[in-house]
Design a protein around this motif. Structure first.
Motif, PDB file in Angstrom:
ATOM      1  N   THR A 274       0.870  -1.180   0.000  1.00  0.00           N
ATOM      2  CA  THR A 274       0.000   0.000   0.000  1.00  0.00           C
ATOM      3  C   THR A 274       0.901   1.222   0.000  1.00  0.00           C
ATOM      4  N   ARG A 275       0.654   2.121  -0.951  1.00  0.00           N
ATOM      5  CA  ARG A 275       1.483   3.320  -1.091  1.00  0.00           C
ATOM      6  C   ARG A 275       0.637   4.578  -1.007  1.00  0.00           C
ATOM      7  N   LEU A 276       1.148   5.549  -0.267  1.00  0.00           N
ATOM      8  CA  LEU A 276       0.526   6.867  -0.217  1.00  0.00           C
ATOM      9  C   LEU A 276       1.114   7.673  -1.371  1.00  0.00           C
ATOM     10  N   ILE A 277       0.244   8.147  -2.243  1.00  0.00           N
ATOM     11  CA  ILE A 277       0.680   8.858  -3.449  1.00  0.00           C
ATOM     12  C   ILE A 277       0.075  10.256  -3.449  1.00  0.00           C
ATOM     13  N   VAL A 278       0.927  11.261  -3.683  1.00  0.00           N
ATOM     14  CA  VAL A 278       0.451  12.638  -3.765  1.00  0.00           C
ATOM     15  C   VAL A 278       0.538  13.104  -5.217  1.00  0.00           C
ATOM     16  N   GLY A 279      -0.501  13.810  -5.644  1.00  0.00           N
ATOM     17  CA  GLY A 279      -0.555  14.294  -7.025  1.00  0.00           C
ATOM     18  C   GLY A 279      -0.913  13.180  -7.991  1.00  0.00           C
ATOM     19  N   TYR A 280      -1.097  13.577  -9.241  1.00  0.00           N
ATOM     20  CA  TYR A 280      -1.403  12.608 -10.289  1.00  0.00           C
ATOM     21  C   TYR A 280      -1.008  13.178 -11.640  1.00  0.00           C
TER      22      TYR A 280
END
Length: 187
Positions: free
Chosen positions: A124-130
């Protein structure tokens, strides 16, 4: 894109002629693709910084645990989501949206809270932006050979070190990353 099929889910592998520094040697998980545009997440760009990440949860949570944050792209860096690659039961527990076999997205505050606790969920990864594309923009970039398309591989996403992911993804297609060059057309 009228009448054509969605390219999602797939992996977009940047080519050398894609000069935008946000996408140099990136692997993008293309999550959504339609006539309205496209949405994806860079999956091989860990945030290389030290300091504290402020997480707004109600009730508030405090932790001393180090949390790896990933940069999903240059659009809306103040927003976050979590990429999940663990067992299907975890996907369901956190109201996630399936993307591909064994891969889903969640914005669940409960999952975020679990990431901050000891023994967080694996894969599980916390991702900011796209990464986002306007209508027709991704298709134009594909015509200019800015991207290679590949199947989504959960193992590549979660078990390959970030700095090796782009090269491994290119090799999975049978190509030599060193032989790719900046030109238009088929490679």
């Amino acid at each position: 894109m009228k009448g054509s099929l969605s390219l999602a889910p797939s992996l977009l592998l940047s080519m050398p002629q894609l000069t935008d520094p946000n996408f140099n040697r990136t692997v993008v998980l293309l999550c959504k693709h339609s006539e309205e545009g496209a949405f994806g997440l860079v999956v091989n760009r860990p945030l290389l910084t030290t300091g504290r990440v402020v997480v707004s949860l109600d009730p508030p949570v405090s932790t001393e645990r180090e949390l790896q944050v990933w940069v999903g792209g240059p659009v809306e860096p103040e927003r976050s989501c979590m990429l999940i690659g663990g067992p299907a039961i975890e996907h369901e527990m956190y109201g996630s949206t399936p993307i591909a076999e064994g891969v889903s997205l969640s914005t669940s505050p409960d999952l975020l809270r679990r990431l901050l606790e000891p023994n967080p969920p694996v894969d599980t990864r916390l991702i900011v932006g796209y990464a986002g594309w306007a209508p027709g923009q991704l298709e134009a970039e594909l015509e200019e050979s800015a991207w290679l398309l590949s199947d989504v591989d959960r193992q590549l996403l979660f078990e390959t070190p970030a700095e090796q992911m782009w090269e491994r993804a290119i090799r999975r297609l049978g190509a030599d990353p060193g032989a790719l060059h900046s030109s238009r057309g088929v490679h």
